[in-house]
Scaffold this active site. Sequence first.
Site, PDB file in Angstrom:
ATOM      1  N   ILE A 179       0.817  -1.218   0.000  1.00  0.00           N
ATOM      2  CA  ILE A 179       0.000   0.000   0.000  1.00  0.00           C
ATOM      3  C   ILE A 179       0.855   1.275   0.000  1.00  0.00           C
ATOM      4  O   ILE A 179       0.325   2.362  -0.172  1.00  0.00           O
ATOM      5  CB  ILE A 179      -1.053   0.011   1.140  1.00  0.00           C
ATOM      6  CG1 ILE A 179      -0.408   0.215   2.522  1.00  0.00           C
ATOM      7  CG2 ILE A 179      -1.918  -1.242   1.125  1.00  0.00           C
ATOM      8  CD1 ILE A 179      -1.425   0.613   3.602  1.00  0.00           C
TER       9      ILE A 179
ATOM     10  N   TYR B  27       1.172   6.869  15.848  1.00  0.00           N
ATOM     11  CA  TYR B  27       0.185   5.822  15.514  1.00  0.00           C
ATOM     12  C   TYR B  27      -1.229   6.357  15.744  1.00  0.00           C
ATOM     13  O   TYR B  27      -2.123   6.192  14.909  1.00  0.00           O
ATOM     14  CB  TYR B  27       0.453   4.584  16.375  1.00  0.00           C
ATOM     15  CG  TYR B  27      -0.505   3.433  16.129  1.00  0.00           C
ATOM     16  CD1 TYR B  27      -0.368   2.613  15.003  1.00  0.00           C
ATOM     17  CD2 TYR B  27      -1.539   3.164  17.031  1.00  0.00           C
ATOM     18  CE1 TYR B  27      -1.258   1.561  14.786  1.00  0.00           C
ATOM     19  CE2 TYR B  27      -2.417   2.113  16.818  1.00  0.00           C
ATOM     20  CZ  TYR B  27      -2.274   1.313  15.693  1.00  0.00           C
ATOM     21  OH  TYR B  27      -3.145   0.272  15.479  1.00  0.00           O
TER      22      TYR B  27
ATOM     23  N   LYS C  73      -4.233   6.923  12.986  1.00  0.00           N
ATOM     24  CA  LYS C  73      -5.545   6.268  13.067  1.00  0.00           C
ATOM     25  C   LYS C  73      -6.680   7.287  13.187  1.00  0.00           C
ATOM     26  O   LYS C  73      -7.799   6.998  12.758  1.00  0.00           O
ATOM     27  CB  LYS C  73      -5.562   5.259  14.222  1.00  0.00           C
ATOM     28  CG  LYS C  73      -4.641   4.037  13.977  1.00  0.00           C
ATOM     29  CD  LYS C  73      -5.050   3.230  12.747  1.00  0.00           C
ATOM     30  CE  LYS C  73      -4.312   1.900  12.652  1.00  0.00           C
ATOM     31  NZ  LYS C  73      -4.679   1.118  11.456  1.00  0.00           N
TER      32      LYS C  73
ATOM     33  N   ARG D 111      -3.574 -10.403  19.893  1.00  0.00           N
ATOM     34  CA  ARG D 111      -2.235 -11.017  19.959  1.00  0.00           C
ATOM     35  C   ARG D 111      -1.658 -11.208  18.547  1.00  0.00           C
ATOM     36  O   ARG D 111      -1.949 -12.189  17.866  1.00  0.00           O
ATOM     37  CB  ARG D 111      -2.306 -12.377  20.661  1.00  0.00           C
ATOM     38  CG  ARG D 111      -2.613 -12.284  22.157  1.00  0.00           C
ATOM     39  CD  ARG D 111      -2.540 -13.630  22.837  1.00  0.00           C
ATOM     40  NE  ARG D 111      -3.579 -14.555  22.425  1.00  0.00           N
ATOM     41  CZ  ARG D 111      -4.821 -14.579  22.901  1.00  0.00           C
ATOM     42  NH1 ARG D 111      -5.232 -13.686  23.793  1.00  0.00           N
ATOM     43  NH2 ARG D 111      -5.687 -15.495  22.475  1.00  0.00           N
TER      44      ARG D 111
HETATM   45  P1  NAP Z   1       0.612  -7.219  12.183  1.00  0.00           P
HETATM   46  O1  NAP Z   1       0.508  -8.598  12.720  1.00  0.00           O
HETATM   47  O2  NAP Z   1       1.875  -6.452  12.343  1.00  0.00           O
HETATM   48  O3  NAP Z   1       0.208  -7.282  10.645  1.00  0.00           O
HETATM   49  C1  NAP Z   1       0.241  -6.135   9.857  1.00  0.00           C
HETATM   50  C2  NAP Z   1       0.046  -6.548   8.416  1.00  0.00           C
HETATM   51  O4  NAP Z   1       0.097  -5.361   7.597  1.00  0.00           O
HETATM   52  C3  NAP Z   1       1.152  -7.471   7.902  1.00  0.00           C
HETATM   53  O5  NAP Z   1       0.607  -8.388   6.993  1.00  0.00           O
HETATM   54  C4  NAP Z   1       2.092  -6.497   7.197  1.00  0.00           C
HETATM   55  O6  NAP Z   1       2.874  -7.107   6.193  1.00  0.00           O
HETATM   56  C5  NAP Z   1       1.056  -5.585   6.577  1.00  0.00           C
HETATM   57  N1  NAP Z   1       1.636  -4.338   6.066  1.00  0.00           N
HETATM   58  C6  NAP Z   1       2.376  -3.416   6.715  1.00  0.00           C
HETATM   59  N2  NAP Z   1       2.755  -2.451   5.861  1.00  0.00           N
HETATM   60  C7  NAP Z   1       2.232  -2.786   4.648  1.00  0.00           C
HETATM   61  C8  NAP Z   1       2.278  -2.193   3.364  1.00  0.00           C
HETATM   62  N3  NAP Z   1       2.963  -1.078   3.116  1.00  0.00           N
HETATM   63  N4  NAP Z   1       1.608  -2.789   2.353  1.00  0.00           N
HETATM   64  C9  NAP Z   1       0.925  -3.926   2.558  1.00  0.00           C
HETATM   65  N5  NAP Z   1       0.871  -4.556   3.738  1.00  0.00           N
HETATM   66  C10 NAP Z   1       1.525  -3.971   4.778  1.00  0.00           C
HETATM   67  O7  NAP Z   1      -0.510  -6.274  12.817  1.00  0.00           O
HETATM   68  P2  NAP Z   1      -2.029  -6.569  13.248  1.00  0.00           P
HETATM   69  O8  NAP Z   1      -2.085  -6.473  14.701  1.00  0.00           O
HETATM   70  O9  NAP Z   1      -2.545  -7.763  12.549  1.00  0.00           O
HETATM   71  O10 NAP Z   1      -2.725  -5.246  12.663  1.00  0.00           O
HETATM   72  C11 NAP Z   1      -3.656  -5.245  11.612  1.00  0.00           C
HETATM   73  C12 NAP Z   1      -4.408  -3.926  11.648  1.00  0.00           C
HETATM   74  O11 NAP Z   1      -5.122  -3.822  12.875  1.00  0.00           O
HETATM   75  C13 NAP Z   1      -3.499  -2.698  11.601  1.00  0.00           C
HETATM   76  O12 NAP Z   1      -4.109  -1.697  10.827  1.00  0.00           O
HETATM   77  C14 NAP Z   1      -3.419  -2.268  13.049  1.00  0.00           C
HETATM   78  O13 NAP Z   1      -3.109  -0.905  13.195  1.00  0.00           O
HETATM   79  C15 NAP Z   1      -4.821  -2.588  13.510  1.00  0.00           C
HETATM   80  N6  NAP Z   1      -4.985  -2.749  14.964  1.00  0.00           N
HETATM   81  C16 NAP Z   1      -4.350  -3.753  15.633  1.00  0.00           C
HETATM   82  C17 NAP Z   1      -4.551  -3.913  16.998  1.00  0.00           C
HETATM   83  C18 NAP Z   1      -3.912  -5.020  17.781  1.00  0.00           C
HETATM   84  O14 NAP Z   1      -4.120  -5.087  19.007  1.00  0.00           O
HETATM   85  N7  NAP Z   1      -3.161  -5.930  17.165  1.00  0.00           N
HETATM   86  C19 NAP Z   1      -5.376  -2.998  17.678  1.00  0.00           C
HETATM   87  C20 NAP Z   1      -6.004  -1.983  16.975  1.00  0.00           C
HETATM   88  C21 NAP Z   1      -5.809  -1.886  15.616  1.00  0.00           C
HETATM   89  P3  NAP Z   1       4.396  -7.618   6.491  1.00  0.00           P
HETATM   90  O15 NAP Z   1       4.295  -8.992   7.069  1.00  0.00           O
HETATM   91  O16 NAP Z   1       5.019  -7.578   5.121  1.00  0.00           O
HETATM   92  O17 NAP Z   1       5.017  -6.632   7.446  1.00  0.00           O
END
Ligand code: NAP
Length: 276
Positions: free
Chosen positions: A63, A193, A197, A231
């Site tokens: 992205i 961050y 958001k 997680r």
């Molecule tokens: P994660 O495990 O770090 O996964 C993030 C994903 O986004 C990975 O697949 C990563 O790919 C991908 N990504 C990052 N930069 C990218 C780019 N430029 N183009 C395409 N893909 C990209 O994080 P997550 O916890 O699953 O988070 C998913 C979403 O939920 C995020 O938007 C995060 O802000 C939101 N969120 C998470 C939590 C939480 O508690 N975990 C809470 C609130 C919101 P790579 O493997 O290549 O890095």
Amino acid sequence: MSNVPVAVVTGSNKGIGFAIVRALCKQFPGDVYLTARDSGRGQEAVAKLQEEGLHALFHQLDIDDLQSIRALRDFLKEKYGGLNVLVNNAGIAFKVHDTTPFAVQAEVTLKTNFFGTRNVCTELLPLVKPYGRVVNVSSMVSSSALGGCSRELQQKFRSDTITEDELVELMTKFVEDTKKSVHEKEGWPNTAYGVSKIGVTVLSRIQARMLNEKRKGDHILLNACCPGWVRTDMAGPKATKSPDEGAETPVYLALLPSDADGPHGQFLSNKTVRSW
Ligand code: NAP
């Protein structure tokens, strides 16, 4: 051209995005695209689902890269004549103890979480078919960060008339203010961050308004949501929800039935509309 419905999830090689794809493979009546910036990681994730008896398709998507976004856009246009479900899940976060200078963290975080997500929307929203569903994965942190903004900024971010250009200007100003070390004086909270958001949540409100104005009869529903504390590599092992649990609200919004007239333009967590 295929008439099969199609769903796309950004950043879905791991974490919540992967769990969203898993759930859509079980529940969405059509083709489900797992996308990843790294094709190797993406194909591995598809293979993992295959072992579970689930069939996801793969397309590369970074992205941060406009060419990559446009390649996906052209593929969807040609193969399906558009798309039915878009989940903007891809995102990044620096760890709390990361010593990268704050201005760099601000620029890098906003680049992906806000500007990258916006670029995906700019290219893909016009392709979303009637009764389509769009989910922008934001965070409850957007609400707490909003509370940490000056009164003037809060007013702007809550406004029902703020335009996308004005939002882009504000997000750009945040990055510039961090470079000059004046962001706090200018009314910003100390979280890159969180500000990114805020951008995702406000962008969703604006996009929903635009859909009302320009495509009212198309019954498209677009919302922002928080998955909860999940997680993943981003949030770590102490978080309270499993990735499958974190996927529940985004999947609920992605699969809102065709006779639903809401939620639309809202911010939700635990499948519940939250005030902004
Ligand atoms: P994660 O495990 O770090 O996964 C993030 C994903 O986004 C990975 O697949 C990563 O790919 C991908 N990504 C990052 N930069 C990218 C780019 N430029 N183009 C395409 N893909 C990209 O994080 P997550 O916890 O699953 O988070 C998913 C979403 O939920 C995020 O938007 C995060 O802000 C939101 N969120 C998470 C939590 C939480 O508690 N975990 C809470 C609130 C919101 P790579 O493997 O290549 O890095």
